[in-house]
Structure formats: structure tokens, C-alpha cells
Enzyme design. Sequence first.
Site, PDB file in Angstrom:
ATOM      1  CB  SER A  38     -14.016  17.532  10.298  1.00  0.00           C
ATOM      2  OG  SER A  38     -13.213  16.612  10.973  1.00  0.00           O
TER       3      SER A  38
ATOM      4  CD  GLN B 258      -9.092  18.337  17.095  1.00  0.00           C
ATOM      5  OE1 GLN B 258      -8.354  18.345  18.074  1.00  0.00           O
ATOM      6  NE2 GLN B 258     -10.088  17.482  16.960  1.00  0.00           N
TER       7      GLN B 258
ATOM      8  CG  ASP C 278      -9.972  10.673  13.305  1.00  0.00           C
ATOM      9  OD1 ASP C 278      -9.154  10.770  14.240  1.00  0.00           O
ATOM     10  OD2 ASP C 278     -10.654  11.635  12.903  1.00  0.00           O
TER      11      ASP C 278
ATOM     12  CE  LYS D 162      -5.944  12.081  16.775  1.00  0.00           C
ATOM     13  NZ  LYS D 162      -6.292  13.404  16.241  1.00  0.00           N
TER      14      LYS D 162
HETATM   15  C1  S3P Z   1     -10.382  16.843  13.493  1.00  0.00           C
HETATM   16  C2  S3P Z   1      -9.051  16.680  13.320  1.00  0.00           C
HETATM   17  C3  S3P Z   1      -8.305  15.479  13.758  1.00  0.00           C
HETATM   18  C4  S3P Z   1      -9.207  14.308  14.043  1.00  0.00           C
HETATM   19  C5  S3P Z   1     -10.434  14.687  14.790  1.00  0.00           C
HETATM   20  C6  S3P Z   1     -11.217  15.784  14.089  1.00  0.00           C
HETATM   21  C7  S3P Z   1     -11.001  18.109  13.062  1.00  0.00           C
HETATM   22  O1  S3P Z   1      -7.585  15.817  14.917  1.00  0.00           O
HETATM   23  O2  S3P Z   1      -8.521  13.307  14.749  1.00  0.00           O
HETATM   24  O3  S3P Z   1     -11.280  13.565  14.957  1.00  0.00           O
HETATM   25  O4  S3P Z   1     -12.235  18.179  12.952  1.00  0.00           O
HETATM   26  O5  S3P Z   1     -10.266  19.067  12.816  1.00  0.00           O
HETATM   27  P1  S3P Z   1      -6.149  16.544  14.787  1.00  0.00           P
HETATM   28  O6  S3P Z   1      -6.308  17.592  13.786  1.00  0.00           O
HETATM   29  O7  S3P Z   1      -5.828  17.093  16.122  1.00  0.00           O
HETATM   30  O8  S3P Z   1      -5.208  15.442  14.376  1.00  0.00           O
END
Ligand code: S3P
Length: 441
Positions: free
Chosen positions: A30, A179, A328, A355
Site C-alpha cells: 500500500s 482504495q 488481507d 478481492k
Molecule cells: C489496499 C486496501 C485494501 C487491501 C488492498 C490494498 C490499499 O483494499 O485489501 O490489498 O492499498 O489501499 P480495500 O481498501 O478496498 O479494502
Amino acid sequence: MAESPASPAPLSLAGGGSLNGSVRVPGDKSISHRALLFGAIAEGTTRIDGLLPAEDPLSTAACLRAMGVTVSAIRAGEPVTVQGVGLDGFQEPFDVLDCGNSGTTMRLMLGLLAGRVGRHFVLSGDSSLRGRPMRRVGGPLAEMGAVIHGRKNGNFAPLAVLGARLRGTTIHTPVASAQVKSAILLAGLTADGPTTVIEPAQSRDHSERMLRAFGAELEVSGPGSTQVTLTPGRSLRGQEVVVPGDISSAAFWLVAGAITPGARLTVENVGLNPSRTGILEVLGQMGARIEVLNARDVAGEPVGDLRVSHGPLQAFEIGGDLIPRLVDEIPVLAVAACCAEGVSRIRDAAELRVKETDRLAVMARQLGAMGARIEEFDDGMAVSGVTALRGASVDSETDHRVAMSLAVAAGIASGSTTLHRPEAAAVSYPDFWNDLQRLRA
Ligand code: S3P
């Protein structure tokens, strides 16, 4: 990954044996995406140490290069530099922006591109990504004035963005998703007034921390807050970013160490941002022997080393606001649950169905093939333990976290396991198989 013409051979994984030693997991996925993206829209140079050299961040870098951003070669152990083009510097790309398998790339990029007035962008990705819901981002961005079209009424890629003038507004997101939140905040950078995002529960806050470090005006009501306001107007300045190790990658070793007889592992340099440490709380609830050593702060993110050793485990129950803090890690927690006394229950985790794969169905199917006793619900699963797993023929179904979770399960199974499509691990942890071999030696 599903689309490579000749898939590499399946991997044979021996059961039994133990795990010992130290491992340094690769950079946080991230934080790596964000460092590249924020560096691209900043003024000046951003230097990134510890960037994750894996397929997902490579997709982000490739999209940025296609819009005229200079990103140095991404190689393990070497710093990466990004020459920022400023908030309005992206060139209109000549071709489709390929986000590969990366949901973070596509969703954050949508927010970043929505306000590039008059410029046209098309985003696509592999077959998994083209099946993941994007209206959760496109919907809120449309409230700000964005023009985004895609298959199934804008929900699926390929997506076309025609940059438009954006309005600052207040958006209540339907799911706790970093996200979605990050896409809205990035769009807010080019809006005509402040943008507020209110989430149903707190998702990871790396964007907030890093945007602030880059100089953005951002207001968060307090730790664990679900409300963030970004006020546009300030330009971002290139930074030195240090990426800590990814707790989501460390999770495979934490569970492996906790469930493998005789195991004793140290996982070094792990990011311990409280919006990501749900896995430690659950392992604690299970009675796992985990210690945090050398807790420190590195470039605005808490970091520490984690020592784990094998011991008896109790079943766990998780749901509600905890889920976004370990979203995750649920595939590997399902493996841990097989080794815990009692019935473990996971609820409120319907997000896992959208996912990289439907992780509830895939884990029930694949871990089930090894003898796990799993009852699947719409929003989670119940796993009965202690269950002795047996080696079997299993498949990652192209999902990196499934591949690595099944490898952890294979280590405690009787007999050997054949894992199909192990190469999926390269999406977030290219050296996983080497590290596994070394720790088992
Ligand atoms: C992430 C947020 C998560 C996670 C993904 C990476 C990010 O998804 O599952 O692997 O980098 O913001 P969501 O925010 O959609 O749950």
C-alpha cells in the site's frame, strides 16, 4: 497471471519439518503504490527506499511512465526515484493504462485522473481486475463531477475517464475501503473546494499520513477517525519516503511460526500502523506467542520486529470494525484456525468476495481439499479445529495471498502438497519461495 501463455510448473511442498531463523519481508504494498503516485504529482524528486519490487507496484510505475513521469528502474535493494510532474503534469497516454492485477493501481489512478480537464484515459487490467467492482470509486467521483464510463454501467474495466472540473463535497462511502477513500482524496486535490470522506469504519490511513508529509492540507478528527477532509490549493513537494516491511506479507510467517511444531521465527522491520495490526490482536486472542521488539518510528510509520514461536492455540471470533484492519490476512487466518482448539468464526467479511479472487470461496475450496472443516457464509466462514491437514493437489486460482496461505498449510500437512499456479505470489512477495526454503532448511 491467468493469462500468461505457458504457466510455470506446479510446486511440490513437503509437509512436516520446522521453521527457524530471521526474515525481512518486502516493502509494504500500500505504501509503495502511494509513494510512486504522490511522488508523480509532487514538485521535484521523490526518493523511495524499500519500495516493494513486485508486480503490483510495477503496474503503478508503468502507468505513470505512460503519462510522462520518469520513474527509475525498480530493483530489489535499490532506491527508486520519481521525478514529479506536478499536480497538472500528466500527459494524455497514447495507449490503454494497464493496471495488471492491481486494484490499488486502478482505483487510486481513477481518483488521480478524474480532474485532468479535457484529457482522456483508458484503464484496464488482467481478467481478475476486469471483474472487480469499480463503481464504488466511480460513483463518489461522479458526485464530484467526474466523467467515467465502463462496462456494466461503469462498474467494470476497461474504464474510460474524461478529465473534468471537480467539485469539493462530502461523501459517505458505503464500504470501509482505503482504495475508495484514497481515490476520493486524490480527486479532491484538484477540486474547487474541500472534500470530506466519511467511512463506515476506519480503513488503513497510509494516504492521509503520506499526503500530509508531502504538504497537503488534511484534517483527520483523531486516531481511528472515520472522517477526513482535504482542502486543495497547496502543491505537493517531493519527499524521501522509507517503506517499512509489509505486515500483510509478515502475516504468513507469523501464522507459520505459530502453527508449525518447533518453529521460532523473527520477522524484521514490519510496519505496525494501528490501522493494519488487527492480525496481531487476533493471534494474541488465540494465545500465540508473539513479541514486538525494537518498536520505532520510521518516516511517519510505526515499525518493529516480531518474534513468534509455536504453541497451543484457541479459536477466535472476528467481525465488525476489526475486519478492515486485517482484511488481507483472513486467508492465512483460516489456516491458523485449522490448528486452533474450537470453532473460529469470521463475520462481516463479504469484501473478501471482491478481492483478487472470491477469497471466502477459494479458501473454503482449496483448504477444504486438504481436509479443513470449513462452513462458508455469505460474509465469512466458520473453521473447526484442531484438524489435521493432509497434503493434496491445490491451486492458488491466481491469487497471491491464497498461494502463500496454502504454502503455510502445506508445511504442517501430512504428506506432500502440489500447489498449482504458485507464481501468483510475485504480485506482492516475489521472494516468498526462496524465503520459505531458507527458513525450512
Ligand atoms: C489496499 C486496501 C485494501 C487491501 C488492498 C490494498 C490499499 O483494499 O485489501 O490489498 O492499498 O489501499 P480495500 O481498501 O478496498 O479494502
